[in-house]
Design an enzyme around this catalytic site. Structure first.
Site, short mmCIF file in Angstrom:
data_model
loop_
_atom_site.label_atom_id
_atom_site.label_comp_id
_atom_site.label_asym_id
_atom_site.label_seq_id
_atom_site.Cartn_x
_atom_site.Cartn_y
_atom_site.Cartn_z
N ARG A 101 35.58 69.30 72.97
CA ARG A 101 35.32 69.69 71.57
C ARG A 101 35.29 71.21 71.55
O ARG A 101 34.41 71.82 72.18
CB ARG A 101 34.00 69.09 71.09
CG ARG A 101 33.52 69.67 69.78
CD ARG A 101 32.39 68.88 69.16
NE ARG A 101 32.86 67.64 68.60
CZ ARG A 101 32.19 66.90 67.72
NH1 ARG A 101 31.01 67.29 67.29
NH2 ARG A 101 32.70 65.78 67.24
N HIS A 128 40.83 65.83 64.51
CA HIS A 128 39.73 65.03 65.08
C HIS A 128 40.32 63.62 65.30
O HIS A 128 40.00 62.67 64.58
CB HIS A 128 38.56 65.01 64.10
CG HIS A 128 37.26 64.54 64.70
ND1 HIS A 128 37.14 64.12 66.01
CD2 HIS A 128 36.01 64.42 64.15
CE1 HIS A 128 35.89 63.77 66.24
NE2 HIS A 128 35.19 63.94 65.13
N GLN A 131 38.16 60.41 65.67
CA GLN A 131 37.63 60.02 64.36
C GLN A 131 38.74 59.36 63.52
O GLN A 131 38.54 58.31 62.92
CB GLN A 131 37.11 61.27 63.64
CG GLN A 131 36.48 60.98 62.29
CD GLN A 131 35.16 60.23 62.43
OE1 GLN A 131 34.29 60.66 63.15
NE2 GLN A 131 35.04 59.11 61.75
N ASP A 223 34.05 64.35 53.55
CA ASP A 223 33.52 65.05 54.73
C ASP A 223 32.71 66.25 54.24
O ASP A 223 32.75 66.61 53.04
CB ASP A 223 34.69 65.50 55.64
CG ASP A 223 34.20 66.14 56.95
OD1 ASP A 223 33.03 65.96 57.32
OD2 ASP A 223 35.02 66.82 57.60
N CYS A 263 32.85 60.64 57.94
CA CYS A 263 32.79 60.73 59.41
C CYS A 263 31.37 60.97 59.92
O CYS A 263 31.06 60.66 61.06
CB CYS A 263 33.71 61.84 59.89
SG CYS A 263 33.32 63.44 59.15
N ARG A 291 33.37 54.14 66.56
CA ARG A 291 33.73 55.25 67.46
C ARG A 291 33.63 54.77 68.92
O ARG A 291 34.47 55.08 69.75
CB ARG A 291 32.79 56.45 67.25
CG ARG A 291 32.92 57.15 65.91
CD ARG A 291 34.24 57.89 65.75
NE ARG A 291 34.46 58.89 66.78
CZ ARG A 291 33.98 60.14 66.76
NH1 ARG A 291 33.30 60.55 65.73
NH2 ARG A 291 34.24 61.00 67.74
N1 CP Z 1 31.84 62.33 63.33
C1 CP Z 1 31.54 63.05 64.43
O1 CP Z 1 32.42 63.47 65.21
O2 CP Z 1 30.22 63.24 64.63
P1 CP Z 1 29.56 64.25 65.67
O3 CP Z 1 29.92 65.63 65.25
O4 CP Z 1 28.09 63.96 65.59
O5 CP Z 1 30.12 63.95 67.04
N1 NVA Z 2 34.74 68.69 59.53
C1 NVA Z 2 33.53 68.52 60.31
C2 NVA Z 2 33.57 67.21 61.02
C3 NVA Z 2 32.34 66.89 61.82
C4 NVA Z 2 32.48 65.60 62.56
C5 NVA Z 2 33.38 69.68 61.28
O1 NVA Z 2 34.39 70.10 61.85
O2 NVA Z 2 32.28 70.15 61.47
#
Ligand code: CP
Ligand code: NVA
Length: 312
Positions: A101, A128, A131, A223, A263, A291
């Site tokens: 990430r 993502h 997701q 989101d 999400c 997930r």
């Molecule tokens: N939806 C998602 O990726 O959640 P987190 O940021 O908590 O991993």
């Molecule tokens: N768009 C959000 C998604 C979190 C799962 C972010 O990038 O923070």
């Protein structure tokens, strides 16, 4: 060649449906794949916080008999303590796969290009995919006629929006997107999804009106307005997104039995009201659960591929 999961665009529709078959099996019985990852070590490089992605990967890898090593920003400060290429080359000597990430999508690309082990994108600024795959699996699970339904995505044209757009357009789900001006989805990703749609039969509509986007749809997706890393722009973004809240007035325009998706994490009172996200129409915790099952099947899919190469 090893396989990675960097973006859904790199998967064929057949591969996506294969992952979904594996997901069905993983969901029916947590032990279905036995110790598929026995003696395998998976590194989790996380440059940003996480609840769902980290915990569901850790639990999934444990259920598959593998070992997880969490590497937060203090351990691996990609590109600062050492170059992303050096991190990738070093970790390839110890680990069997990496979930990453990152702030920049380019860091995921650099990790992938310098590693000889599978890399899974656990969220970048552009995509993502874990997701997105979970989202389209969840839609397919709720709607047998998934290729006839329409999803409306309301809000920021961000990483989650991009993966949903690519995922839907790959497998024939119609999708309408409504963002404020200045927060549109990436033009190249819209073009990719339109090309996918020509193959899959999806209809794609991109505009600015939430009311037009949600009219008569089966799924409404939202989101956050402020993604991780954008906190300094919070006030401006919250101002710019006024009118893009998913609330009772908006959902009334959708089909009566619509599903609400998000999400997570969610901010009640901003992008969605509590009476929508906490209503019986909301499937956000089914999504969160999926997930786990989807990511186990992604790992099985990537390692199945490696095992095939070794046998050849
Ligand atoms: N939806 C998602 O990726 O959640 P987190 O940021 O908590 O991993
Ligand atoms: N768009 C959000 C998604 C979190 C799962 C972010 O990038 O923070």
């Amino acid at each position: 060649m090893k396989k990675d999961l960097i973006r859904i665009q790199d998967l064929t529709p057949d591969e996506i449906f294969h992952i979904f078959e594996l997901t069905d099996q993983a969901k029916q019985y947590a032990g279905r794949f036995g110790d598929f990852l026995k003696r395998k070590n998976v590194g989790l490089i996380f440059q940003k916080p996480s609840n769902r992605t980290r915990v569901s990967f850790e639990v999934g890898i444990f259920q598959l008999g593998g070992n997880c090593i969490y590497l937060g920003p203090e351990e691996i400060n990609l590109g600062v303590r050492e170059s992303t290429a050096d991190v990738s080359k070093t970790l390839s000597r110890y680990l069997d796969a990496i979930v990453a990430r990152t702030h920049l999508h380019q860091d995921i690309v650099d990790l992938t290009q310098n590693a000889n082990i599978p890399i899974i994108n656990g969220l970048s600024d552009i995509y993502h995919p874990c997701q997105g795959l979970t989202d389209i699996y969840s839609i397919k699970e709720k709607f047998e006629n998934f290729q006839e339904i329409t999803v409306a995505y309301i809000g920021d044209g961000n990483n989650v929006c991009h993966s949903l757009l690519i995922g839907c357009s790959k497998i024939g789900i119609n999708i309408n997107i409504a963002t404020p001006k200045g927060y549109e989805a990436d033009e190249k990703i819209i073009s990719l999804s339109k090309a996918n749609a020509q193959q899959s039969g999806s209809k794609i509509s991109v505009g600015y009106s939430p009311e037009v986007a949600v009219k008569n749809v089966e799924v409404i997706y939202s989101d956050v307005w402020v993604s991780m890393g954008q906190e300094t722009d919070s006030d401006k973004r919250i101002g710019d997104f006024q009118g893009y809240q998913v609330n009772q007035d908006l959902v009334k325009l959708a089909k009566k039995n619509y599903c609400f998706m998000h999400c997570l994490p969610a901010h009640r009172g901003l992008e969605v009201t509590a009476d929508v996200i906490d209503s019986p129409n909301s499937i956000v915790f089914d999504q969160a659960e999926n997930r786990l099952h989807t990511q186990k099947s992604i790992l099985v899919f990537l390692f199945e591929h490696l095992n095939q190469i070794e046998e050849e």
